[in-house]
Design a protein around this motif. Structure first.
Motif, PDB file in Angstrom:
ATOM      1  N   PRO A 221     -60.771 -48.855  24.618  1.00 11.20           N
ATOM      2  CA  PRO A 221     -60.881 -49.331  26.004  1.00 11.20           C
ATOM      3  C   PRO A 221     -60.549 -50.811  26.147  1.00 11.20           C
ATOM      4  O   PRO A 221     -59.938 -51.217  27.139  1.00 11.20           O
ATOM      5  CB  PRO A 221     -62.354 -49.076  26.359  1.00 11.20           C
ATOM      6  CG  PRO A 221     -62.816 -48.059  25.414  1.00 11.20           C
ATOM      7  CD  PRO A 221     -62.043 -48.267  24.162  1.00 11.20           C
ATOM      8  N   VAL A 222     -60.962 -51.609  25.165  1.00  9.32           N
ATOM      9  CA  VAL A 222     -60.653 -53.045  25.261  1.00  9.32           C
ATOM     10  C   VAL A 222     -59.141 -53.257  25.204  1.00  9.32           C
ATOM     11  O   VAL A 222     -58.570 -54.052  25.956  1.00  9.32           O
ATOM     12  CB  VAL A 222     -61.373 -53.825  24.135  1.00  9.32           C
ATOM     13  CG1 VAL A 222     -60.852 -55.242  24.075  1.00  9.32           C
ATOM     14  CG2 VAL A 222     -62.862 -53.831  24.371  1.00  9.32           C
ATOM     15  N   ALA A 223     -58.478 -52.497  24.307  1.00 16.91           N
ATOM     16  CA  ALA A 223     -57.013 -52.596  24.243  1.00 16.91           C
ATOM     17  C   ALA A 223     -56.396 -52.178  25.565  1.00 16.91           C
ATOM     18  O   ALA A 223     -55.444 -52.810  26.054  1.00 16.91           O
ATOM     19  CB  ALA A 223     -56.485 -51.710  23.104  1.00 16.91           C
ATOM     20  N   ALA A 224     -56.961 -51.123  26.165  1.00 17.80           N
ATOM     21  CA  ALA A 224     -56.444 -50.680  27.464  1.00 17.80           C
ATOM     22  C   ALA A 224     -56.610 -51.780  28.501  1.00 17.80           C
ATOM     23  O   ALA A 224     -55.719 -52.012  29.328  1.00 17.80           O
ATOM     24  CB  ALA A 224     -57.168 -49.411  27.907  1.00 17.80           C
ATOM     25  N   LEU A 225     -57.762 -52.458  28.467  1.00 22.43           N
ATOM     26  CA  LEU A 225     -57.995 -53.546  29.423  1.00 22.43           C
ATOM     27  C   LEU A 225     -56.962 -54.651  29.242  1.00 22.43           C
ATOM     28  O   LEU A 225     -56.423 -55.189  30.212  1.00 22.43           O
ATOM     29  CB  LEU A 225     -59.392 -54.140  29.224  1.00 22.43           C
ATOM     30  CG  LEU A 225     -60.523 -53.515  30.037  1.00 22.43           C
ATOM     31  CD1 LEU A 225     -61.826 -54.193  29.708  1.00 22.43           C
ATOM     32  CD2 LEU A 225     -60.229 -53.638  31.523  1.00 22.43           C
ATOM     33  N   ILE A 226     -56.683 -54.977  27.963  1.00 23.95           N
ATOM     34  CA  ILE A 226     -55.724 -56.059  27.705  1.00 23.95           C
ATOM     35  C   ILE A 226     -54.335 -55.658  28.192  1.00 23.95           C
ATOM     36  O   ILE A 226     -53.631 -56.438  28.850  1.00 23.95           O
ATOM     37  CB  ILE A 226     -55.715 -56.407  26.203  1.00 23.95           C
ATOM     38  CG1 ILE A 226     -57.086 -56.975  25.812  1.00 23.95           C
ATOM     39  CG2 ILE A 226     -54.619 -57.396  25.880  1.00 23.95           C
ATOM     40  CD1 ILE A 226     -57.222 -57.292  24.352  1.00 23.95           C
ATOM     41  N   VAL A 227     -53.931 -54.424  27.870  1.00 21.67           N
ATOM     42  CA  VAL A 227     -52.611 -53.962  28.322  1.00 21.67           C
ATOM     43  C   VAL A 227     -52.547 -53.969  29.847  1.00 21.67           C
ATOM     44  O   VAL A 227     -51.540 -54.378  30.441  1.00 21.67           O
ATOM     45  CB  VAL A 227     -52.311 -52.548  27.770  1.00 21.67           C
ATOM     46  CG1 VAL A 227     -51.078 -51.969  28.418  1.00 21.67           C
ATOM     47  CG2 VAL A 227     -52.142 -52.597  26.268  1.00 21.67           C
ATOM     48  N   SER A 228     -53.647 -53.513  30.515  1.00 20.27           N
ATOM     49  CA  SER A 228     -53.646 -53.525  31.984  1.00 20.27           C
ATOM     50  C   SER A 228     -53.512 -54.931  32.508  1.00 20.27           C
ATOM     51  O   SER A 228     -52.803 -55.168  33.495  1.00 20.27           O
ATOM     52  CB  SER A 228     -54.950 -52.956  32.542  1.00 20.27           C
ATOM     53  OG  SER A 228     -55.348 -51.853  31.843  1.00 20.27           O
ATOM     54  N   ALA A 229     -54.202 -55.876  31.859  1.00 17.34           N
ATOM     55  CA  ALA A 229     -54.109 -57.266  32.306  1.00 17.34           C
ATOM     56  C   ALA A 229     -52.667 -57.747  32.198  1.00 17.34           C
ATOM     57  O   ALA A 229     -52.161 -58.445  33.087  1.00 17.34           O
ATOM     58  CB  ALA A 229     -55.042 -58.147  31.488  1.00 17.34           C
ATOM     59  N   LEU A 230     -51.988 -57.357  31.096  1.00 18.77           N
ATOM     60  CA  LEU A 230     -50.594 -57.762  30.924  1.00 18.77           C
ATOM     61  C   LEU A 230     -49.715 -57.150  32.005  1.00 18.77           C
ATOM     62  O   LEU A 230     -48.878 -57.825  32.622  1.00 18.77           O
ATOM     63  CB  LEU A 230     -50.091 -57.338  29.542  1.00 18.77           C
ATOM     64  CG  LEU A 230     -50.679 -58.131  28.375  1.00 18.77           C
ATOM     65  CD1 LEU A 230     -50.274 -57.512  27.048  1.00 18.77           C
ATOM     66  CD2 LEU A 230     -50.201 -59.574  28.439  1.00 18.77           C
ATOM     67  N   LEU A 231     -49.916 -55.831  32.263  1.00 18.13           N
ATOM     68  CA  LEU A 231     -49.106 -55.175  33.291  1.00 18.13           C
ATOM     69  C   LEU A 231     -49.356 -55.789  34.659  1.00 18.13           C
ATOM     70  O   LEU A 231     -48.433 -55.994  35.452  1.00 18.13           O
ATOM     71  CB  LEU A 231     -49.419 -53.674  33.329  1.00 18.13           C
ATOM     72  CG  LEU A 231     -48.812 -52.854  32.205  1.00 18.13           C
ATOM     73  CD1 LEU A 231     -49.308 -51.426  32.270  1.00 18.13           C
ATOM     74  CD2 LEU A 231     -47.290 -52.869  32.298  1.00 18.13           C
ATOM     75  N   PHE A 232     -50.631 -56.077  34.932  1.00 22.68           N
ATOM     76  CA  PHE A 232     -50.951 -56.673  36.226  1.00 22.68           C
ATOM     77  C   PHE A 232     -50.342 -58.062  36.339  1.00 22.68           C
ATOM     78  O   PHE A 232     -49.869 -58.463  37.412  1.00 22.68           O
ATOM     79  CB  PHE A 232     -52.477 -56.723  36.405  1.00 22.68           C
ATOM     80  CG  PHE A 232     -52.916 -57.228  37.737  1.00 22.68           C
ATOM     81  CD1 PHE A 232     -53.581 -58.441  37.854  1.00 22.68           C
ATOM     82  CD2 PHE A 232     -52.654 -56.504  38.885  1.00 22.68           C
ATOM     83  CE1 PHE A 232     -53.984 -58.913  39.089  1.00 22.68           C
ATOM     84  CE2 PHE A 232     -53.051 -56.967  40.119  1.00 22.68           C
ATOM     85  CZ  PHE A 232     -53.719 -58.180  40.223  1.00 22.68           C
ATOM     86  N   SER A 233     -50.321 -58.788  35.223  1.00 24.42           N
ATOM     87  CA  SER A 233     -49.686 -60.107  35.236  1.00 24.42           C
ATOM     88  C   SER A 233     -48.208 -59.974  35.565  1.00 24.42           C
ATOM     89  O   SER A 233     -47.641 -60.772  36.317  1.00 24.42           O
ATOM     90  CB  SER A 233     -49.843 -60.799  33.889  1.00 24.42           C
ATOM     91  OG  SER A 233     -51.185 -60.830  33.515  1.00 24.42           O
ATOM     92  N   LEU A 234     -47.591 -58.929  34.992  1.00 25.32           N
ATOM     93  CA  LEU A 234     -46.186 -58.662  35.297  1.00 25.32           C
ATOM     94  C   LEU A 234     -46.009 -58.436  36.798  1.00 25.32           C
ATOM     95  O   LEU A 234     -45.099 -58.978  37.439  1.00 25.32           O
ATOM     96  CB  LEU A 234     -45.739 -57.409  34.540  1.00 25.32           C
ATOM     97  CG  LEU A 234     -44.374 -57.482  33.875  1.00 25.32           C
ATOM     98  CD1 LEU A 234     -44.470 -58.373  32.658  1.00 25.32           C
ATOM     99  CD2 LEU A 234     -43.894 -56.108  33.466  1.00 25.32           C
ATOM    100  N   PHE A 235     -46.909 -57.633  37.342  1.00 32.34           N
ATOM    101  CA  PHE A 235     -46.886 -57.331  38.767  1.00 32.34           C
ATOM    102  C   PHE A 235     -46.995 -58.620  39.570  1.00 32.34           C
ATOM    103  O   PHE A 235     -46.245 -58.855  40.528  1.00 32.34           O
ATOM    104  CB  PHE A 235     -48.033 -56.368  39.083  1.00 32.34           C
ATOM    105  CG  PHE A 235     -48.309 -56.173  40.541  1.00 32.34           C
ATOM    106  CD1 PHE A 235     -49.412 -56.759  41.142  1.00 32.34           C
ATOM    107  CD2 PHE A 235     -47.473 -55.387  41.320  1.00 32.34           C
ATOM    108  CE1 PHE A 235     -49.674 -56.568  42.487  1.00 32.34           C
ATOM    109  CE2 PHE A 235     -47.728 -55.194  42.667  1.00 32.34           C
ATOM    110  CZ  PHE A 235     -48.842 -55.793  43.251  1.00 32.34           C
TER     111      PHE A 235
END
Lengths: 369, 305
Positions: A29-43
């Motif tokens: 889940p923590v990895a998922a959170l980090i990946v989501s943060a990266l994707l959201f940053s892209l957004f």
């Protein structure tokens, strides 16, 4: 003649399976959170905003000062309860997304039962007890109904709980604008306000209301229930394989409906606190989307009641920082919805990693390197 | 008194035609997806995002039909996302549907802020009832072209499922993945394409909401219609033609509230607006026990296992 024998007496220097599983359950889940943060940053970059600004504002608005921390805790209170309302049925294998409706109906029931109590001048603790009881009973029955329909009529609980949620909101609106409407609330139809005497205050020494404490207490109690009692064990077993549970003679129907009633009671209690602390009356503001955020929190916490608390605080922080982000970065409130949507999608996709990451797999027997 | 009853019934007829169209498209899309053995609960997100995209594109290009196509495009993207994630092992496809619903709605609300005020060109209606000379009836029979597209699509789908190779492949993937694999069909690919196509149709259904009725974009546009369509498909027992009838029924239920309002009955407004949800609930209870439904369900569908 001595034969050099391998050192079979020594314990293997590999971490045991339980530690590995725990590490995996935390890491993914923590990895998922980090990946989501990266994707959201892209957004954010695509729409011309700075991710660094965003996350630093979340930090400041959520944890930057004693005031913001308390705001985060305050905002997390309904989220803890809403997440529990999803997580408990999830442990028994049901996907109940009707927490929003149970919350609204519970809050409405609390406000409705408050009317005779307030006008009659009932003692405050009694009033709170009755209001909370009414809220938990109503919410519990609502989700319990969906659970009953699932077990005894085979109706898919995801759809039925969402339908019941919309029906609950309609019921609340009907009464709030009709029979139980406070004549003084012309612009925004509401029930009679419960008055300042009956409002629940803050935990002494803080500005966080008691709903947060209630959330923590319930989280601990439900953790004990699900992990340390026979009931919880039976429920989890049913969640794993219904037919095996039935074959074992477990009272599946009773377990299902009880878990749903517990879940609905949590959501109803959240509604009670919304009315008794925040609004002082029941109106359309009760429909605030806590239900859906609660679902996401439950998934992130892997449906573990104890883990729900810190995750809910994180989302409370994001909510607390929301106003700051809106003002400073000029972004609509739906920004948080997009972030939540991304986290949700990435988190569910990360489910596929369980059992596939070599690092967390226990070594095969006989492998002593 | 008699006259008001007639007016209400006529208004319900018009409402049924109007309100049923988005249900129709979402239901047909979900029907296709479920026939291939996957359930997509995220169509609510497709609906809302499609509505917003359609309105925005229509506003910028001046042509509502481009909006409809763009909505379909956004639907394909969300459907493809759903399909891609669901084919990964161990993923909970019901939860993914809820996540996509959340994501699509969030995106729609975020980008849609700019389009709440402006007015975009809308789809025209075809007047079928002018010859009657009866005011309310003529208004009720103002039908939008997407309604006919939906009916034609249902007929096409029904024929294609029974008579074409593609229809057979989709049905086979939905009934028994093992048989499909034995025939050399890639189960994942078929389901992925079916989910994407289903998303396309749901997006078009969404475009109807913002470009015809209610005819504007705002955040309260859809309230659970996407999920009701899933229940609708089960009620229609996965047959496209029955989906149309079910959509008309839901449309009539959704039109009760506004129809009664038009003759001045405003009490119980919320209950009448809750009629579609209550109807859906009863229908689900009825069809969950139905032996017919159990017989006709695609074998691989997890919702009925």
């Amino acid at each position: 003649m001595t034969i050099a024998s391998p050192d079979i007496g020594a314990a293997p220097r590999t971490p045991n399976v339980r530690t590995l599983k725990l590490a995996e359950a935390f890491f993914v889940p923590v990895a998922a959170l980090i990946v989501s943060a990266l994707l959201f940053s892209l957004f954010l970059l695509v729409i011309g905003k700075s991710p660094i600004d965003f996350f630093s504002l979340v930090w400041v608005g959520g944890f930057g000062s004693s005031f913001s921390i308390q705001q985060s805790l305050q905002r997390s209170a309904p989220l803890i309860l809403a997440a529990l309302a999803f997580a408990i049925p999830a442990r028994i294998g049901l996907t109940m997304i009707g927490a929003e409706g149970a919350l609204v109906l519970g809050g409405f029931a609390a406000a409705a039962i408050a009317i005779p109590l307030v006008t009659g001048g009932a003692p405050v603790p009694l009033a709170w007890l009755l209001m909370a009881g009414a809220a938990m009973l109503t919410g519990g029955l609502w989700i319990g109904l969906a659970g009953w329909l699932r077990h005894y009529r085979g109706v898919n609980e995801t759809i039925s709980s969402l339908l019941l949620s919309y029906i609950a909101i309609a019921i609340m609106n009907f009464f709030v604008e009709g029979a139980l409407r406070d004549p003084a609330s012309a612009n925004k139809p509401s029930t009679m306000p419960i008055g300042d005497a009956y409002r629940i205050g803050a935990i002494p020494g803080t500005s966080v209301h008691w709903g947060f404490a209630a959330g923590i207490v319930l989280a601990v109690l439900l953790y004990i229930l699900m992990s340390r009692t026979t009931f919880g064990f039976a429920a989890r077993m049913t969640g794993g394989n219904v037919r095996a549970a039935q074959a074992q003679g477990l009272p599946v129907g009773f377990l299902v409906v009880t878990c749903c009633i517990i879940a609905g009671a949590c959501a109803g209690l959240a509604g009670f606190f919304e009315v008794a602390v925040i609004h002082g009356q029941a109106n359309a503001s009760l429909v605030a989307g806590y239900g859906f955020t609660g679902i996401l929190i439950a998934f992130l916490a892997r449906h573990n009641p104890l883990a729900i608390v810190p995750v809910a605080i994180l989302f409370g922080a994001i909510a607390a920082a929301g106003g700051l982000i809106q003002r400073r970065m000029g972004m609509p409130d739906a920004t948080v919805l997009v972030l939540q949507g991304i986290i949700f999608v990435v988190l569910l996709a990360s489910d596929t990693l369980y059992g596939r990451l070599k690092f967390f797999q226990p070594p095969a027997l006989g492998d002593r390197t | 008194m008699d006259n008001s009853l007639v007016i209400v019934l006529i208004a319900m007829l018009g409402g049924a035609i109007r309100v049923s169209t988005p249900f129709m498209f979402v239901a047909l899309g979900e029907c296709l997806t479920e026939k291939s053995g996957r359930i997509n609960l995220g169509l609510e997100g497709n609906l809302v995002l499609g509505a917003m995209v359609a309105y925005a594109v229509s506003f910028h290009t001046g042509n509502p039909w481009f909006g409809v196509l763009a909505a379909g495009g956004s639907g394909i993207i969300l459907g493809a996302l759903h399909g891609y994630i669901c084919k990964l092992p161990k993923v909970n496809d019901i939860a993914v549907g809820i996540a996509i619903m959340s994501f699509g709605t969030g995106l729609a609300f975020f980008f849609g802020k700019a389009y709440i005020q402006p007015s975009a060109p809308r789809l025209n209606s075809i007047s079928l009832g002018d010859w009657t000379g009866h005011g309310p009836l003529a208004q009720a029979l103002q039908v939008n072209p997407l309604f006919f597209v939906g009916i034609a699509l249902a007929i096409l789908m029904s024929w294609a499922f029974a008579n074409t190779r593609w229809g057979l492949i989709v049905r086979m993937t939905g009934d028994s993945a093992a048989s499909a694999k034995a025939m050399g069909v890639s189960v994942d690919l078929v389901r992925f394409l079916a989910t994407a196509a289903g998303g396309f149709l749901a997006g078009i259904g969404g475009s109807f909401l913002s470009l015809y009725y209610p005819g504007s974009w705002n955040e309260g546009l859809s309230s659970g219609q996407g999920l009701m369509a899933v229940a609708l498909v089960i009620f229609a027992r996965w047959d496209p033609i029955r989906c149309i009838w079910a959509a008309l029924l839901f449309g009539a239920a959704g039109a009760i509230g506004p129809s009664l309002q038009s003759v001045g009955i405003t009490q119980g407004y919320y209950f009448f607006n809750a009629a579609p949800y209550i109807l859906t609930l009863f229908i689900m209870i009825a069809s969950a026990r139905s032996k017919g439904a159990a017989r006709e369900a695609p074998g691989e569908l997890s919702i009925t296992k």
